[in-house]
Design a protein around this motif. Structure first.
Motif, PDB file in Angstrom:
ATOM      1  N   GLU A  69      10.138   5.880   0.000  1.00 43.21           N
ATOM      2  CA  GLU A  69       9.049   5.098   0.607  1.00 43.21           C
ATOM      3  C   GLU A  69       7.817   5.008  -0.294  1.00 43.21           C
ATOM      4  O   GLU A  69       6.987   4.123  -0.130  1.00 43.21           O
ATOM      5  CB  GLU A  69       8.602   5.719   1.940  1.00 43.21           C
ATOM      6  N   ILE A  70       7.688   5.948  -1.222  1.00 41.48           N
ATOM      7  CA  ILE A  70       6.540   5.923  -2.144  1.00 41.48           C
ATOM      8  C   ILE A  70       6.704   4.718  -3.055  1.00 41.48           C
ATOM      9  O   ILE A  70       7.713   4.556  -3.718  1.00 41.48           O
ATOM     10  CB  ILE A  70       6.470   7.217  -2.989  1.00 41.48           C
ATOM     11  N   SER A  71       5.692   3.850  -3.076  1.00 42.67           N
ATOM     12  CA  SER A  71       5.788   2.629  -3.874  1.00 42.67           C
ATOM     13  C   SER A  71       5.351   2.839  -5.318  1.00 42.67           C
ATOM     14  O   SER A  71       5.843   2.193  -6.230  1.00 42.67           O
ATOM     15  CB  SER A  71       4.953   1.507  -3.250  1.00 42.67           C
ATOM     16  N   LYS A  72       4.422   3.781  -5.518  1.00 45.12           N
ATOM     17  CA  LYS A  72       3.859   3.969  -6.858  1.00 45.12           C
ATOM     18  C   LYS A  72       3.211   5.342  -6.926  1.00 45.12           C
ATOM     19  O   LYS A  72       2.742   5.867  -5.931  1.00 45.12           O
ATOM     20  CB  LYS A  72       2.810   2.873  -7.101  1.00 45.12           C
TER      21      LYS A  72
ATOM     22  N   GLU B  57      -0.755   2.076   1.512  1.00 49.20           N
ATOM     23  CA  GLU B  57       0.242   1.273   0.787  1.00 49.20           C
ATOM     24  C   GLU B  57       1.323   2.156   0.156  1.00 49.20           C
ATOM     25  O   GLU B  57       2.114   1.691  -0.651  1.00 49.20           O
ATOM     26  CB  GLU B  57      -0.427   0.422  -0.306  1.00 49.20           C
ATOM     27  N   MET B  58       1.306   3.450   0.504  1.00 46.82           N
ATOM     28  CA  MET B  58       2.287   4.421  -0.006  1.00 46.82           C
ATOM     29  C   MET B  58       2.170   4.619  -1.516  1.00 46.82           C
ATOM     30  O   MET B  58       3.163   4.768  -2.225  1.00 46.82           O
ATOM     31  CB  MET B  58       3.717   4.040   0.381  1.00 46.82           C
ATOM     32  N   VAL B  59       0.936   4.579  -2.009  1.00 45.38           N
ATOM     33  CA  VAL B  59       0.657   4.904  -3.406  1.00 45.38           C
ATOM     34  C   VAL B  59       0.191   6.359  -3.430  1.00 45.38           C
ATOM     35  O   VAL B  59      -0.799   6.707  -2.773  1.00 45.38           O
ATOM     36  CB  VAL B  59      -0.425   3.975  -4.013  1.00 45.38           C
ATOM     37  N   LEU B  60       0.928   7.180  -4.154  1.00 40.72           N
ATOM     38  CA  LEU B  60       0.594   8.592  -4.269  1.00 40.72           C
ATOM     39  C   LEU B  60      -0.386   8.771  -5.419  1.00 40.72           C
ATOM     40  O   LEU B  60      -0.099   8.391  -6.554  1.00 40.72           O
ATOM     41  CB  LEU B  60       1.861   9.417  -4.520  1.00 40.72           C
ATOM     42  N   GLN B  61      -1.548   9.317  -5.116  1.00 42.25           N
ATOM     43  CA  GLN B  61      -2.557   9.559  -6.142  1.00 42.25           C
ATOM     44  C   GLN B  61      -2.561  11.048  -6.459  1.00 42.25           C
ATOM     45  O   GLN B  61      -2.685  11.883  -5.569  1.00 42.25           O
ATOM     46  CB  GLN B  61      -3.927   9.098  -5.663  1.00 42.25           C
ATOM     47  N   LEU B  62      -2.412  11.335  -7.736  1.00 39.80           N
ATOM     48  CA  LEU B  62      -2.338  12.710  -8.205  1.00 39.80           C
ATOM     49  C   LEU B  62      -3.430  12.982  -9.220  1.00 39.80           C
ATOM     50  O   LEU B  62      -3.926  12.074  -9.876  1.00 39.80           O
ATOM     51  CB  LEU B  62      -0.987  12.960  -8.884  1.00 39.80           C
ATOM     52  N   GLU B  63      -3.749  14.247  -9.362  1.00 41.57           N
ATOM     53  CA  GLU B  63      -4.639  14.680 -10.438  1.00 41.57           C
ATOM     54  C   GLU B  63      -3.824  15.565 -11.370  1.00 41.57           C
ATOM     55  O   GLU B  63      -3.193  16.519 -10.940  1.00 41.57           O
ATOM     56  CB  GLU B  63      -5.824  15.467  -9.876  1.00 41.57           C
TER      57      GLU B  63
END
Length: 83
Positions: free
Chosen positions: A70-73, A35-41
């Motif tokens: 394009e990144i949604s969140k 879904e183009m959600v970038l998950q970061l730590e």
């Protein structure tokens, strides 16, 4: 994860890393969902800083979305974000 996209994300993160590092923190990519959600730590002091939610939204997410629309969140997997 697509390599070219990850490189773009890393470049966007590199633009804000000096500010995070100045406060003893950093950020690393965990995942990019379908879904183009970038998950970061958030790492270092950023993981426990009370301002980390604001840093994530105002700094990190803004830089990433500006570079890669394009990144949604952008979300951090290790802080609780209250919307």
């Amino acid at each position: 994860m697509e390599t070219a996209l990850i490189e773009k994300i890393e470049n966007a993160l590199d633009s804000i890393r000096p500010y995070l590092e100045a406060d003893g923190g950093n950020v690393k990519i965990v995942d990019l969902t379908d879904e183009m959600v970038l998950q970061l730590e958030l790492t270092g002091t950023c993981s426990s800083c009370p301002m980390s939610t604001m840093t994530l939204k105002a700094g990190v997410e803004e830089a990433v979305k500006k570079a890669i629309p394009e990144i949604s969140k952008v979300e951090a997997i290790n802080i609780s974000v209250s919307e």
